[in-house]
Design an enzyme around this catalytic site. Sequence first.
Site, PDB file in Angstrom:
ATOM      1  N   ASP A  42       0.849  -1.194   0.000  1.00 11.43           N
ATOM      2  CA  ASP A  42       0.000   0.000   0.000  1.00 11.43           C
ATOM      3  C   ASP A  42       0.887   1.247   0.000  1.00 11.43           C
ATOM      4  O   ASP A  42       1.913   1.300   0.674  1.00 11.43           O
ATOM      5  CB  ASP A  42      -0.899  -0.010   1.246  1.00 11.43           C
ATOM      6  CG  ASP A  42      -2.044   0.973   1.129  1.00 11.43           C
ATOM      7  OD1 ASP A  42      -3.197   0.535   0.989  1.00 11.43           O
ATOM      8  OD2 ASP A  42      -1.778   2.211   1.174  1.00 11.43           O
ATOM      9  N   ILE A  43       0.477   2.256  -0.747  1.00 12.51           N
ATOM     10  CA  ILE A  43       1.283   3.473  -0.882  1.00 12.51           C
ATOM     11  C   ILE A  43       1.286   4.297   0.413  1.00 12.51           C
ATOM     12  O   ILE A  43       2.214   5.074   0.647  1.00 12.51           O
ATOM     13  CB  ILE A  43       0.770   4.323  -2.065  1.00 12.51           C
ATOM     14  CG1 ILE A  43       1.846   5.242  -2.586  1.00 12.51           C
ATOM     15  CG2 ILE A  43      -0.487   5.091  -1.714  1.00 12.51           C
ATOM     16  CD1 ILE A  43       1.519   5.886  -3.920  1.00 12.51           C
ATOM     17  N   ASN A  50     -12.909  -3.285   2.300  1.00 17.50           N
ATOM     18  CA  ASN A  50     -13.958  -2.276   2.355  1.00 17.50           C
ATOM     19  C   ASN A  50     -14.867  -2.459   1.149  1.00 17.50           C
ATOM     20  O   ASN A  50     -14.402  -2.731   0.041  1.00 17.50           O
ATOM     21  CB  ASN A  50     -13.352  -0.867   2.339  1.00 17.50           C
ATOM     22  CG  ASN A  50     -12.622  -0.545   3.627  1.00 17.50           C
ATOM     23  OD1 ASN A  50     -13.117  -0.816   4.710  1.00 17.50           O
ATOM     24  ND2 ASN A  50     -11.423   0.015   3.517  1.00 17.50           N
ATOM     25  N   GLU A  94     -12.243   3.421  -1.329  1.00 15.27           N
ATOM     26  CA  GLU A  94     -11.786   4.509  -2.201  1.00 15.27           C
ATOM     27  C   GLU A  94     -11.524   4.045  -3.626  1.00 15.27           C
ATOM     28  O   GLU A  94     -11.792   4.781  -4.572  1.00 15.27           O
ATOM     29  CB  GLU A  94     -10.482   5.105  -1.646  1.00 15.27           C
ATOM     30  CG  GLU A  94     -10.668   5.943  -0.393  1.00 15.27           C
ATOM     31  CD  GLU A  94      -9.333   6.379   0.190  1.00 15.27           C
ATOM     32  OE1 GLU A  94      -8.284   6.131  -0.438  1.00 15.27           O
ATOM     33  OE2 GLU A  94      -9.363   6.958   1.287  1.00 15.27           O
ATOM     34  N   VAL A  95     -10.932   2.875  -3.749  1.00 15.63           N
ATOM     35  CA  VAL A  95     -10.525   2.417  -5.086  1.00 15.63           C
ATOM     36  C   VAL A  95     -11.530   1.362  -5.571  1.00 15.63           C
ATOM     37  O   VAL A  95     -11.707   0.333  -4.912  1.00 15.63           O
ATOM     38  CB  VAL A  95      -9.095   1.835  -5.057  1.00 15.63           C
ATOM     39  CG1 VAL A  95      -8.704   1.343  -6.444  1.00 15.63           C
ATOM     40  CG2 VAL A  95      -8.102   2.883  -4.556  1.00 15.63           C
ATOM     41  N   HIS A 141     -10.220  -5.298  -3.472  1.00 14.70           N
ATOM     42  CA  HIS A 141      -8.919  -5.558  -2.859  1.00 14.70           C
ATOM     43  C   HIS A 141      -9.093  -5.975  -1.417  1.00 14.70           C
ATOM     44  O   HIS A 141     -10.015  -5.530  -0.730  1.00 14.70           O
ATOM     45  CB  HIS A 141      -8.003  -4.332  -2.942  1.00 14.70           C
ATOM     46  CG  HIS A 141      -8.639  -3.050  -2.491  1.00 14.70           C
ATOM     47  ND1 HIS A 141      -9.519  -2.339  -3.279  1.00 14.70           N
ATOM     48  CD2 HIS A 141      -8.524  -2.350  -1.337  1.00 14.70           C
ATOM     49  CE1 HIS A 141      -9.919  -1.252  -2.623  1.00 14.70           C
ATOM     50  NE2 HIS A 141      -9.333  -1.241  -1.437  1.00 14.70           N
ATOM     51  N   HIS A 182      -6.987  -5.899   2.114  1.00 16.46           N
ATOM     52  CA  HIS A 182      -5.846  -5.339   2.839  1.00 16.46           C
ATOM     53  C   HIS A 182      -5.285  -6.421   3.762  1.00 16.46           C
ATOM     54  O   HIS A 182      -6.051  -7.079   4.477  1.00 16.46           O
ATOM     55  CB  HIS A 182      -6.274  -4.176   3.734  1.00 16.46           C
ATOM     56  CG  HIS A 182      -6.849  -2.996   3.026  1.00 16.46           C
ATOM     57  ND1 HIS A 182      -6.156  -1.805   2.877  1.00 16.46           N
ATOM     58  CD2 HIS A 182      -8.057  -2.778   2.440  1.00 16.46           C
ATOM     59  CE1 HIS A 182      -6.918  -0.920   2.243  1.00 16.46           C
ATOM     60  NE2 HIS A 182      -8.079  -1.491   1.964  1.00 16.46           N
TER      61      HIS A 182
HETATM   62  P1  5GP Z   1      -9.817   1.361   0.243  1.00 19.20           P
HETATM   63  O1  5GP Z   1     -10.103   2.578   1.063  1.00 19.20           O
HETATM   64  O2  5GP Z   1     -10.384   1.481  -1.154  1.00 19.20           O
HETATM   65  O3  5GP Z   1     -10.206   0.083   0.940  1.00 19.20           O
HETATM   66  O4  5GP Z   1      -8.244   1.259   0.131  1.00 19.20           O
HETATM   67  C1  5GP Z   1      -7.512   1.796  -0.923  1.00 19.20           C
HETATM   68  C2  5GP Z   1      -6.058   1.712  -0.550  1.00 19.20           C
HETATM   69  O5  5GP Z   1      -5.307   1.925  -1.724  1.00 19.20           O
HETATM   70  C3  5GP Z   1      -5.609   2.748   0.472  1.00 19.20           C
HETATM   71  O6  5GP Z   1      -5.058   2.091   1.602  1.00 19.20           O
HETATM   72  C4  5GP Z   1      -4.574   3.576  -0.288  1.00 19.20           C
HETATM   73  O7  5GP Z   1      -3.485   3.984   0.509  1.00 19.20           O
HETATM   74  C5  5GP Z   1      -4.137   2.638  -1.396  1.00 19.20           C
HETATM   75  N1  5GP Z   1      -3.704   3.302  -2.614  1.00 19.20           N
HETATM   76  C6  5GP Z   1      -4.316   4.336  -3.258  1.00 19.20           C
HETATM   77  N2  5GP Z   1      -3.638   4.691  -4.357  1.00 19.20           N
HETATM   78  C7  5GP Z   1      -2.582   3.853  -4.441  1.00 19.20           C
HETATM   79  C8  5GP Z   1      -1.502   3.710  -5.377  1.00 19.20           C
HETATM   80  O8  5GP Z   1      -1.382   4.428  -6.364  1.00 19.20           O
HETATM   81  N3  5GP Z   1      -0.596   2.722  -5.116  1.00 19.20           N
HETATM   82  C9  5GP Z   1      -0.693   1.892  -4.043  1.00 19.20           C
HETATM   83  N4  5GP Z   1       0.248   0.969  -3.891  1.00 19.20           N
HETATM   84  N5  5GP Z   1      -1.700   2.004  -3.141  1.00 19.20           N
HETATM   85  C10 5GP Z   1      -2.621   2.963  -3.337  1.00 19.20           C
END
Ligand code: 5GP
Length: 127
Positions: free
Chosen positions: A39-40, A97, A105-106, A110, A112
């Site tokens: 994760d970034i 999520n 968010e994405v 996925h 985690h």
């Molecule tokens: P969500 O909130 O959708 O469950 O988690 C999305 C995750 O993707 C977050 O923890 C965020 O830090 C990670 N993320 C967002 N953009 C990028 C990216 O460009 N590269 C990587 N490696 N992780 C990302």
Amino acid sequence: MPVKGLGDYDSANIFARILRGEIPSKRVFENDFAVAFHDIAPQAPVHVLVIPRGPYISLADFTAKASDAEISGFFRAVGEVARQLGLDAPGYRALANMGEDSGQEVPHFHVHLLAGRKLGSMLVTQP
Ligand code: 5GP
């Protein structure tokens, strides 16, 4: 209003671009069903994301539309990633999520994997 986590897959989302190699990522695992990368913005000493190769928006979308082979292959990969990272003994948290209330968010499904310290209670509730 569209339901977040459902609807049409956006092939321009950031994880789709990572899958296609258009955006760099620190990959730790890949096979026919899944890709895993750091994760970034890590929220624990180990914070890895495991994503299916197929175009699924969320856990809801994945479990509704993916084949049995994709679903079993993906979840076996989640366990394999954790094993390969040496997380089984200290333990880890796996979470996904899904949709609006979760803060997803994405819009590419996925899981985690969080580890490397005591992770505390599962939910931090906010008023
Ligand atoms: P969500 O909130 O959708 O469950 O988690 C999305 C995750 O993707 C977050 O923890 C965020 O830090 C990670 N993320 C967002 N953009 C990028 C990216 O460009 N590269 C990587 N490696 N992780 C990302």
